[in-house]
Design a protein around this motif. Structure first.
Motif, PDB file in Angstrom:
ATOM      1  N   VAL A  36       0.808  -1.318  -0.098  1.00 31.05           N
ATOM      2  CA  VAL A  36       0.125  -0.097   0.056  1.00 31.05           C
ATOM      3  C   VAL A  36       1.078   1.276  -0.002  1.00 31.05           C
ATOM      4  O   VAL A  36       0.689   2.220  -0.655  1.00 31.05           O
ATOM      5  CB  VAL A  36      -1.218  -0.149   1.122  1.00 31.05           C
ATOM      6  CG1 VAL A  36      -1.856   1.240   1.354  1.00 31.05           C
ATOM      7  CG2 VAL A  36      -1.815  -1.175   1.186  1.00 31.05           C
ATOM      8  N   ALA A  37       1.871   1.292   0.839  1.00 33.66           N
ATOM      9  CA  ALA A  37       2.788   2.385   0.827  1.00 33.66           C
ATOM     10  C   ALA A  37       3.579   2.537  -0.670  1.00 33.66           C
ATOM     11  O   ALA A  37       3.513   3.809  -0.855  1.00 33.66           O
ATOM     12  CB  ALA A  37       3.919   2.111   2.077  1.00 33.66           C
ATOM     13  N   GLU A  38       3.764   1.514  -1.263  1.00 38.65           N
ATOM     14  CA  GLU A  38       4.404   1.999  -2.519  1.00 38.65           C
ATOM     15  C   GLU A  38       3.286   2.268  -3.696  1.00 38.65           C
ATOM     16  O   GLU A  38       3.514   3.203  -4.472  1.00 38.65           O
ATOM     17  CB  GLU A  38       5.066   0.530  -2.879  1.00 38.65           C
ATOM     18  CG  GLU A  38       6.122   0.127  -2.200  1.00 38.65           C
ATOM     19  CD  GLU A  38       6.666  -1.365  -2.445  1.00 38.65           C
ATOM     20  OE1 GLU A  38       5.943  -2.029  -3.476  1.00 38.65           O
ATOM     21  OE2 GLU A  38       7.741  -1.905  -1.976  1.00 38.65           O
ATOM     22  N   ARG A  39       2.032   2.065  -3.173  1.00 39.21           N
ATOM     23  CA  ARG A  39       1.319   2.743  -4.111  1.00 39.21           C
ATOM     24  C   ARG A  39       0.921   4.126  -3.786  1.00 39.21           C
ATOM     25  O   ARG A  39       0.843   4.717  -4.831  1.00 39.21           O
ATOM     26  CB  ARG A  39      -0.174   1.865  -3.744  1.00 39.21           C
ATOM     27  CG  ARG A  39      -1.530   2.450  -4.539  1.00 39.21           C
ATOM     28  CD  ARG A  39      -1.469   2.412  -6.047  1.00 39.21           C
ATOM     29  NE  ARG A  39      -2.718   2.945  -6.579  1.00 39.21           N
ATOM     30  CZ  ARG A  39      -3.625   2.173  -6.881  1.00 39.21           C
ATOM     31  NH1 ARG A  39      -3.730   0.913  -6.672  1.00 39.21           N
ATOM     32  NH2 ARG A  39      -4.880   2.639  -7.368  1.00 39.21           N
ATOM     33  N   VAL A  40       0.693   4.411  -2.476  1.00 40.39           N
ATOM     34  CA  VAL A  40       0.343   5.719  -2.505  1.00 40.39           C
ATOM     35  C   VAL A  40       1.591   6.823  -2.061  1.00 40.39           C
ATOM     36  O   VAL A  40       1.492   7.888  -2.023  1.00 40.39           O
ATOM     37  CB  VAL A  40      -0.529   5.713  -1.122  1.00 40.39           C
ATOM     38  CG1 VAL A  40      -1.903   5.119  -1.297  1.00 40.39           C
ATOM     39  CG2 VAL A  40       0.218   5.519   0.178  1.00 40.39           C
TER      40      VAL A  40
END
Length: 359
Positions: free
Chosen positions: A122-126
């Motif tokens: 999720v962190a890599e996405r946002v």
């Protein structure tokens, strides 16, 4: 190309501000003005930890505070099945812009490996500038794994946080609580675990936002055979409206019993202590207030025999009203108190006991 460097022409042969022989060359001074290697990370990502289908108090505090710490967006990662949708209005009400609802067979049961990997995805996405997690048992277990996956620095067990644009500076105890350290991460994302009580408990309101279903397809790396909650000594001091705090100036263990008797006569009252009484074995560590204990925000905090060392003040300075009882009129606690009583703790407690019985 002779005569041209750093996107500008030094030969004076350019009439349009760029070299006509290379149309892809940047205008003069462009590379000096703009740092093309600067991170675009922005906003805050929070793991919304849940307990028995409810949003954990520490997570609620962090989510609500995040909207005040950043001008960017607030993202929340929420684990669980369809029943977790009931928490959407509350989470959005605290200022969340987007919920990433993580689903998957490997996350049906909590394991730090699977949760950390899902949070990393999720962190890599946002691409957040900051990742905040509650300093709970699970948070302390998951956050270091997540930091390693993201290649980020992690400041754990923080008792304070301030923001300057995208940058944050966090405060945490150091050297066993003897000192406090202000720490700034040098890269993005910045990561910290935050103790419960650092931020005030938010008022529940309902809101709306964007919820995204996030499928985690990783494998479960271990199986939980059984779970057992550790026994606790009773209620949580963070929930008390009135706290009777006992410090190193208490020399007789019977005063602890007297304080407990008084607290039982006051609705919403509990007895807590400084580190000294925990070290003596007179009270459990769960009742300790301070940098190496709990952070509390009661309506009334009665400090008896507490000098007011910075380590203790860090845990109770947000109390609405502070009453200090100490024989030393120069004790630092008096500078924080709304009311100071120059007295030994025992006669003050006995007088209070009499007043309560009369009423």
């Amino acid at each position: 190309m002779s005569g041209c460097s750093d996107g500008s022409c030094s030969s004076g042969s350019c009439s349009t501000g760029s070299c006509s022989s290379d149309p892809n060359r940047l205008p003069p001074g462009m590379l000096k003005k703009y740092n093309l290697n600067e991170s675009t990370a922005d906003g805050i990502l929070v793991w919304a930890e849940t307990e028995n289908g409810q949003l954990a108090r520490s997570s609620a505090e962090i989510i609500a505070a995040s909207s005040k710490l950043t001008d960017g967006r607030v993202f929340v990662a929420l684990f669980g099945g369809p029943d977790m949708k009931a928490l959407y209005p509350e989470i959005f009400g605290y200022g969340t812009d987007t919920i990433y609802h993580v689903r998957g067979k490997a996350t049906e049961q909590y394991t730090p490996e699977a949760y950390a990997e899902a949070l990393a995805q999720v962190a890599e996405r946002v691409n957040p500038a900051t990742v905040l997690i509650g300093a709970s048992t699970r948070g302390r277990e998951t956050a270091p794994r997540l930091a390693a996956m993201l290649g980020s620095g992690l400041t754990a067990d923080c008792t304070g946080i301030v923001a300057d644009g995208r940058r944050i500076v966090v405060t945490r105890p150091a050297f066993g609580g003897v000192l406090t350290a202000d720490i700034e991460c040098i890269g993005f994302p910045q990561m910290a675990t935050i103790r419960q009580g650092v931020f005030p408990a938010p008022r529940k309101v309902e809101g709306q936002g964007t919820a995204i279903y996030w499928q985690y397809t990783g494998e479960q790396k271990k199986e939980i055979l059984s779970e057992r909650q550790p026994s606790k000594d009773g209620k949580d001091i963070c929930d008390a409206r009135v706290l009777i705090a006992l410090g190193a100036g208490i020399r007789d263990r019977k005063i602890v019993e007297l304080a407990e008797e008084i607290a039982s006569s006051i609705d919403g009252a509990m007895v807590c202590c400084s580190r000294a009484l925990v070290e003596r074995g007179w009270m459990p560590q769960s009742r300790q207030v301070g940098m190496s204990g709990r952070i509390v925000r009661p309506d009334v905090y009665v400090a008896l025999g507490i000098s007011g060392a910075v380590q203790h003040i860090a845990g109770m300075s947000s109390a609405k009203r502070i009453i200090a009882v100490n024989t030393d009129e120069d004790a630092p606690i008096h500078s924080y108190a709304d009311l100071s009583i120059i007295s030994d703790a025992e006669p003050a407690l006995r007088e209070l006991s009499i007043l309560i019985k009369e009423r």
